[in-house]
Design a protein around this motif. Structure first.
Motif, PDB file in Angstrom:
ATOM      1  N   ALA A  77       0.865  -1.188   0.000  1.00  0.00           N
ATOM      2  CA  ALA A  77       0.000   0.000   0.000  1.00  0.00           C
ATOM      3  C   ALA A  77       0.891   1.223   0.000  1.00  0.00           C
ATOM      4  O   ALA A  77       1.997   1.210   0.559  1.00  0.00           O
ATOM      5  N   SER A  78       0.406   2.289  -0.625  1.00  0.00           N
ATOM      6  CA  SER A  78       1.167   3.533  -0.642  1.00  0.00           C
ATOM      7  C   SER A  78       1.047   4.233   0.707  1.00  0.00           C
ATOM      8  O   SER A  78       0.109   3.984   1.477  1.00  0.00           O
ATOM      9  N   MET A  79       1.987   5.131   0.982  1.00  0.00           N
ATOM     10  CA  MET A  79       1.984   5.841   2.252  1.00  0.00           C
ATOM     11  C   MET A  79       0.724   6.691   2.413  1.00  0.00           C
ATOM     12  O   MET A  79       0.112   6.704   3.484  1.00  0.00           O
ATOM     13  N   SER A  80       0.311   7.382   1.345  1.00  0.00           N
ATOM     14  CA  SER A  80      -0.885   8.228   1.437  1.00  0.00           C
ATOM     15  C   SER A  80      -2.133   7.384   1.674  1.00  0.00           C
ATOM     16  O   SER A  80      -3.040   7.790   2.413  1.00  0.00           O
ATOM     17  N   GLU A  81      -2.217   6.196   1.081  1.00  0.00           N
ATOM     18  CA  GLU A  81      -3.362   5.319   1.313  1.00  0.00           C
ATOM     19  C   GLU A  81      -3.442   4.878   2.771  1.00  0.00           C
ATOM     20  O   GLU A  81      -4.530   4.857   3.374  1.00  0.00           O
ATOM     21  N   LEU A  82      -2.306   4.546   3.349  1.00  0.00           N
ATOM     22  CA  LEU A  82      -2.296   4.103   4.743  1.00  0.00           C
ATOM     23  C   LEU A  82      -2.625   5.250   5.691  1.00  0.00           C
ATOM     24  O   LEU A  82      -3.297   5.044   6.707  1.00  0.00           O
ATOM     25  N   VAL A  83      -2.159   6.447   5.368  1.00  0.00           N
ATOM     26  CA  VAL A  83      -2.480   7.602   6.205  1.00  0.00           C
ATOM     27  C   VAL A  83      -3.991   7.850   6.193  1.00  0.00           C
ATOM     28  O   VAL A  83      -4.615   8.093   7.231  1.00  0.00           O
ATOM     29  N   PHE A  84      -4.605   7.785   5.031  1.00  0.00           N
ATOM     30  CA  PHE A  84      -6.053   7.992   4.946  1.00  0.00           C
ATOM     31  C   PHE A  84      -6.801   6.879   5.680  1.00  0.00           C
ATOM     32  O   PHE A  84      -7.802   7.120   6.357  1.00  0.00           O
ATOM     33  N   ILE A  91       4.219  -3.659   3.031  1.00  0.00           N
ATOM     34  CA  ILE A  91       5.192  -2.944   2.200  1.00  0.00           C
ATOM     35  C   ILE A  91       4.601  -1.567   1.920  1.00  0.00           C
ATOM     36  O   ILE A  91       3.580  -1.445   1.243  1.00  0.00           O
ATOM     37  N   VAL A  92       5.248  -0.528   2.448  1.00  0.00           N
ATOM     38  CA  VAL A  92       4.771   0.850   2.308  1.00  0.00           C
ATOM     39  C   VAL A  92       5.531   1.498   1.149  1.00  0.00           C
ATOM     40  O   VAL A  92       6.748   1.673   1.215  1.00  0.00           O
ATOM     41  N   THR A  93       4.832   1.844   0.087  1.00  0.00           N
ATOM     42  CA  THR A  93       5.462   2.356  -1.131  1.00  0.00           C
ATOM     43  C   THR A  93       5.183   3.845  -1.305  1.00  0.00           C
ATOM     44  O   THR A  93       4.459   4.465  -0.546  1.00  0.00           O
ATOM     45  N   HIS A  94       5.797   4.412  -2.375  1.00  0.00           N
ATOM     46  CA  HIS A  94       5.566   5.782  -2.822  1.00  0.00           C
ATOM     47  C   HIS A  94       5.836   6.810  -1.720  1.00  0.00           C
ATOM     48  O   HIS A  94       4.942   7.527  -1.271  1.00  0.00           O
ATOM     49  N   HIS A  95       7.102   6.879  -1.320  1.00  0.00           N
ATOM     50  CA  HIS A  95       7.537   7.891  -0.368  1.00  0.00           C
ATOM     51  C   HIS A  95       7.770   9.211  -1.096  1.00  0.00           C
ATOM     52  O   HIS A  95       8.205   9.229  -2.253  1.00  0.00           O
ATOM     53  N   PRO A  96       7.547  10.355  -0.436  1.00  0.00           N
ATOM     54  CA  PRO A  96       7.703  11.651  -1.100  1.00  0.00           C
ATOM     55  C   PRO A  96       9.144  11.912  -1.535  1.00  0.00           C
ATOM     56  O   PRO A  96      10.101  11.449  -0.897  1.00  0.00           O
ATOM     57  N   VAL A  97       9.287  12.661  -2.618  1.00  0.00           N
ATOM     58  CA  VAL A  97      10.615  13.062  -3.091  1.00  0.00           C
ATOM     59  C   VAL A  97      11.310  13.908  -2.035  1.00  0.00           C
ATOM     60  O   VAL A  97      12.534  13.834  -1.853  1.00  0.00           O
ATOM     61  N   GLU A  98      10.549  14.709  -1.310  1.00  0.00           N
ATOM     62  CA  GLU A  98      11.093  15.642  -0.325  1.00  0.00           C
ATOM     63  C   GLU A  98      11.915  14.943   0.751  1.00  0.00           C
ATOM     64  O   GLU A  98      12.878  15.515   1.275  1.00  0.00           O
ATOM     65  N   THR A  99      11.551  13.715   1.104  1.00  0.00           N
ATOM     66  CA  THR A  99      12.251  12.984   2.164  1.00  0.00           C
ATOM     67  C   THR A  99      13.090  11.832   1.628  1.00  0.00           C
ATOM     68  O   THR A  99      13.548  11.005   2.404  1.00  0.00           O
ATOM     69  N   SER A 100      13.292  11.775   0.313  1.00  0.00           N
ATOM     70  CA  SER A 100      14.047  10.666  -0.303  1.00  0.00           C
ATOM     71  C   SER A 100      15.043  11.219  -1.322  1.00  0.00           C
ATOM     72  O   SER A 100      14.849  11.062  -2.529  1.00  0.00           O
ATOM     73  N   PRO A 101      16.108  11.881  -0.853  1.00  0.00           N
ATOM     74  CA  PRO A 101      17.014  12.563  -1.789  1.00  0.00           C
ATOM     75  C   PRO A 101      17.822  11.631  -2.677  1.00  0.00           C
ATOM     76  O   PRO A 101      18.355  12.079  -3.695  1.00  0.00           O
ATOM     77  N   LEU A 102      17.937  10.342  -2.349  1.00  0.00           N
ATOM     78  CA  LEU A 102      18.765   9.432  -3.131  1.00  0.00           C
ATOM     79  C   LEU A 102      17.943   8.458  -3.972  1.00  0.00           C
ATOM     80  O   LEU A 102      18.512   7.587  -4.627  1.00  0.00           O
ATOM     81  N   ALA A 103      16.621   8.610  -3.959  1.00  0.00           N
ATOM     82  CA  ALA A 103      15.752   7.666  -4.667  1.00  0.00           C
ATOM     83  C   ALA A 103      15.250   8.263  -5.981  1.00  0.00           C
ATOM     84  O   ALA A 103      15.045   9.481  -6.100  1.00  0.00           O
ATOM     85  N   ARG A 104      15.032   7.393  -6.970  1.00  0.00           N
ATOM     86  CA  ARG A 104      14.523   7.814  -8.286  1.00  0.00           C
ATOM     87  C   ARG A 104      13.053   8.191  -8.177  1.00  0.00           C
ATOM     88  O   ARG A 104      12.280   7.569  -7.447  1.00  0.00           O
ATOM     89  N   ARG A 105      12.663   9.204  -8.951  1.00  0.00           N
ATOM     90  CA  ARG A 105      11.249   9.588  -8.992  1.00  0.00           C
ATOM     91  C   ARG A 105      10.418   8.447  -9.587  1.00  0.00           C
ATOM     92  O   ARG A 105      10.885   7.708 -10.450  1.00  0.00           O
ATOM     93  N   CYS A 106       9.193   8.342  -9.099  1.00  0.00           N
ATOM     94  CA  CYS A 106       8.286   7.323  -9.603  1.00  0.00           C
ATOM     95  C   CYS A 106       7.935   7.634 -11.068  1.00  0.00           C
ATOM     96  O   CYS A 106       7.658   8.792 -11.418  1.00  0.00           O
TER      97      CYS A 106
END
Length: 734
Positions: free
Chosen positions: A291-298, A352-367
């Motif tokens: 699930a994506s992070m935003s889905e779990l937050v909601f 598995i928590v997916t789709h983390h924001p770019v703002e907090t993931s400086p070394l990860a590729r954009r989705c």
């Protein structure tokens, strides 16, 4: 022993079998059976039972135990608990059917000079077990099994990675800069090079440089060091697994991470079913929920927060949830804050928590489908993060922009950055050479072992966890701590504020001591033999109300001052405010009664002192507790009796009959409830003293009612436990 010609520490003993092998070779012997097989083995004496003509001892070695017995004549004295001995004898079965060895002789291999632990095997407190791990392993077979499973889990991970073609490598622990994660490093000095070095907070950047160099599949299992807080899930020194695979992305890492966790469970437990400390069972068998992070937050909060939304809307959602934030945060940072605070601990089943924001993931590729989030995921099991992985960002231009934006945002928010500018530059220069599409994975080995061994603290799965030194611990027990926590303890302040610790100055102790002294003087000012008028105001304002004319209020105010001094000693802001009000009232009543010299001067002096030391009192109010009732009542009664005895002693020349201790104690006791006094008083004291005792009785009753009702008014026990758990999680329990 040496005087008797016995060497307590011989150099060698030749064994022919181990205790575990004895049990395997003779699984079932009938009662009182003899095998005529002689064996030689070693073990530590765990238990001794001496019955005079015959004695029994239990030896332990390698997690297996075996009973030995001796009934030889002449009698051979049994060994002592804790000693290491070598035994030679015949394998037999006792009369009760217990597999045993009849001792023909034993040799002391190492004597124990320290008293062993509980003979029933009950574990010692965690502090002792962590600080004296060797004793813990000797006495607690469960603790030994935890570390055996840890080794088995790590071995299973290594085997699984090597089977997939990964090469284990070693990267530097010391470097000129620390990077690869957001954490404060430990800094040391290299004398020969004449420069400061940092201990690594993650091996990530070095491993990526190896991938650039052509090592397509690499991993490292090693220690990393982060100079930050300690808790049940955090230790400054911990073990990290990092894996990098060229020509792969985060979906490959997702599959690899799940299989590594399963392989570790099978290697350590032989099953994928694990049990949490609270008793909940979890099956790690695939597949896991995604699930994506935003889905779990909601799902868990009902708030729709996405990385692409306007930051003000995201901050407003945090405000509705009561979560603190910084005005410089973007929507992505707000999303992560909500997830960490309200969601992560509730994810018990493997997720598995997916789709983390770019703002907090400086070394990860954009989705590839959403540029506001990254191809990154975290593994959450039992409310605890086990792994973090993503598709590596291999574009040097975008990586430079990400690093620059991260530093800019951190400067704006007043927060530390994850990596230094020099390390940024060296890593980007390596990216200029060309990093292939790569997937990276990091797994916290200690947390994984916690999951596999049903451990509630990371200290239980690290052989020698970081702890306060023995000298510091002794100072802490012999001297009252002068540290008081401030935000973000539960107050009206927003959660998420920076943690701070304020060291109480000596002024706080001086103010508390003076408050006690002035409180006693204020109480004694009601005694005619002690009070002294400096202003003759009686004619101007008489007739006064009885409570002012007889100075009974001095007793009530003075007693409250003495009771407040304990809270002042702890730097409590609320106690400071109450003390200021009491001293103002005391000064006012002193003037109204004609101005007692000592009490008036002391009260005015304390008002000035409190105003000058206001900034020293920053401590928050204590949570309501019934324990405070049990502690407060004896203190209050002691104060009452001291006051009463001093007052009676000061008037002993006017009392009838003569003063004695028994009647004095009874006079104070019955005076609290307005009972008949054993003494006859004269003058103003005849009115003042009984009235002052009644005031103290009323004050004590009100104090008792307040302390008893406050826990029910201020919150339920369950809420207090939740707050306490969050405090331990945030500040640590060391």
């Amino acid at each position: 022993m040496r005087c008797a010609g016995i060497d307590p520490y011989p150099a060698r003993f030749d064994s022919t079998i181990s205790i575990a092998q004895v049990r395997t070779r003779y699984p079932k012997l009938p009662a009182s059976a003899a095998t005529n097989d002689s064996v030689r083995f070693t073990g530590r004496v765990a238990l001794v039972r001496d019955h005079g003509g015959i004695w029994f001892a239990t030896l332990e070695s390698g997690g297996a135990t075996l009973q030995i017995l001796s009934e030889a004549s002449p009698r051979q004295e049994p060994p002592h608990r804790g000693d290491l001995i070598g035994v030679s004898g015949e394998v037999v079965s006792s009369a009760s059917g217990e597999l045993s060895v009849r001792v023909q002789g034993f040799e002391l291999l190492s004597t124990s000079l320290v008293s062993p632990g509980d003979k029933r095997g009950r574990p010692r407190p965690m502090e002792h077990r962590s600080r004296h791990r060797e004793a813990d392993l000797m006495e607690n077979l469960h603790s030994r099994s935890v570390f055996t499973r840890r080794s088995q889990a790590i071995s299973g991970i290594r085997v699984a990675l090597e089977a997939r073609g990964f090469l284990e490598v070693e990267t530097p622990v010391f470097a000129a800069d620390a990077g690869g994660a957001t954490a404060r490093p430990f800094v040391t000095r290299h004398n020969a090079l004449g420069q400061d070095l940092m201990m690594r907070i993650a091996p990530e950047l070095f491993l990526k440089r190896l991938v650039i160099g052509g090592m397509d599949r690499v991993f490292e299992l090693g220690r990393v060091f982060r100079n930050e807080g300690m808790s049940s899930k955090h230790n400054p020194e911990f073990t990290m697994l990092e894996v990098y695979q060229a020509y792969a992305d985060y979906t490959d890492m997702m599959e690899l991470a799940q299989h590594l966790v399963v392989e570790a469970a099978l290697a350590a437990l032989g099953s994928t079913v694990v049990q949490l400390p609270v008793g909940t069972q979890i099956d790690l068998a695939l597949p896991w929920r995604q699930a994506s992070m935003s889905e779990l937050v909601f799902e868990h909060t009902g708030e729709e927060i996405e990385a692409k939304m306007d930051p003000t809307e995201a901050q407003a959602a945090l405000g509705r949830l009561g979560i603190g934030y910084n005005q410089a945060w973007g929507a992505g940072k707000c999303l992560v804050a909500v997830f960490d605070d309200r969601v992560e601990a509730k994810l018990i089943a493997p997720t598995i928590v997916t789709h983390h924001p770019v703002e907090t993931s400086p070394l990860a590729r954009r989705c590839r489908s959403d540029p506001w989030v990254t191809e990154r995921f975290e593994l959450i099991v039992g409310g605890m993060e086990l792994a973090n992985a993503y598709s590596e960002l291999n574009d040097p231009v975008e990586q430079r922009e990400r690093f620059a934006h991260e530093r800019s945002s951190a400067d704006t928010a007043g927060e530390p950055t994850g990596v230094s500018s020099s390390l940024d530059q060296s890593y980007v220069e390596a990216l200029d050479r060309g990093l292939p599409p790569t997937g990276g994975l990091g797994i916290g080995i200690d947390r994984l072992v916690m999951l596999l061994t049903k451990s509630s603290s990371i200290r239980d799965v690290i052989l020698f966890p970081t702890m306060r030194s023995t000298q510091a611990a002794q100072q802490g027990t012999s001297r009252r701590s002068s540290l008081v926590p401030t935000a973000p303890l539960p107050t009206s302040a927003l959660a998420g504020a920076q943690v701070a610790a304020v060291r109480l100055s000596g002024l706080v102790r001086v103010v508390a001591l003076l408050t006690t002294i002035v409180g006693v003087l204020t109480m004694l000012s009601a005694v005619p033999a002690i009070s002294a008028r400096t202003l003759l105001l009686d004619e101007l304002i008489s007739p006064l109300p009885l409570v002012l004319d007889n100075a009974v209020l001095s007793v009530g105010i003075g007693s409250c001052m003495v009771l407040l001094s304990g809270q002042l000693l702890r730097g409590k802001r609320r106690a400071w405010s109450l003390a200021l009000v009491l001293f103002v009232l005391s000064a006012g009543f002193s003037l109204a009664r004609g101005g007692e010299a000592v009490a008036l001067t002391a009260s005015l002096t304390m008002i000035v002192i409190l105003l000058l030391t206001r900034n020293e009192f920053t401590g928050l109010a204590d949570p309501p507790s019934l324990i405070r009732v049990a502690r407060s009542i004896p203190r209050f009664l002691l104060l009452v009796y001291v006051y009463g005895l001093i007052a009676l002693w000061a008037q002993q020349g006017t009392l009838s009959p003569a003063i004695n201790l028994g009647d004095s104690l009874w006079a104070v006791t019955v005076g609290l409830v307005g009972g008949e006094q054993p003494y006859e008083y004269s003058g103003r004291f005849a009115k003042l003293f009984p009235a002052s005792l009644e005031v103290l009785g009323a004050v004590g009753l009100l104090l008792l009612l307040w302390l008893l009702l406050r826990p029910a008014v201020r919150g339920r026990v369950g809420e207090g436990r939740e707050r306490a758990a969050s405090m331990v999680e945030q500040f640590g329990w060391d």
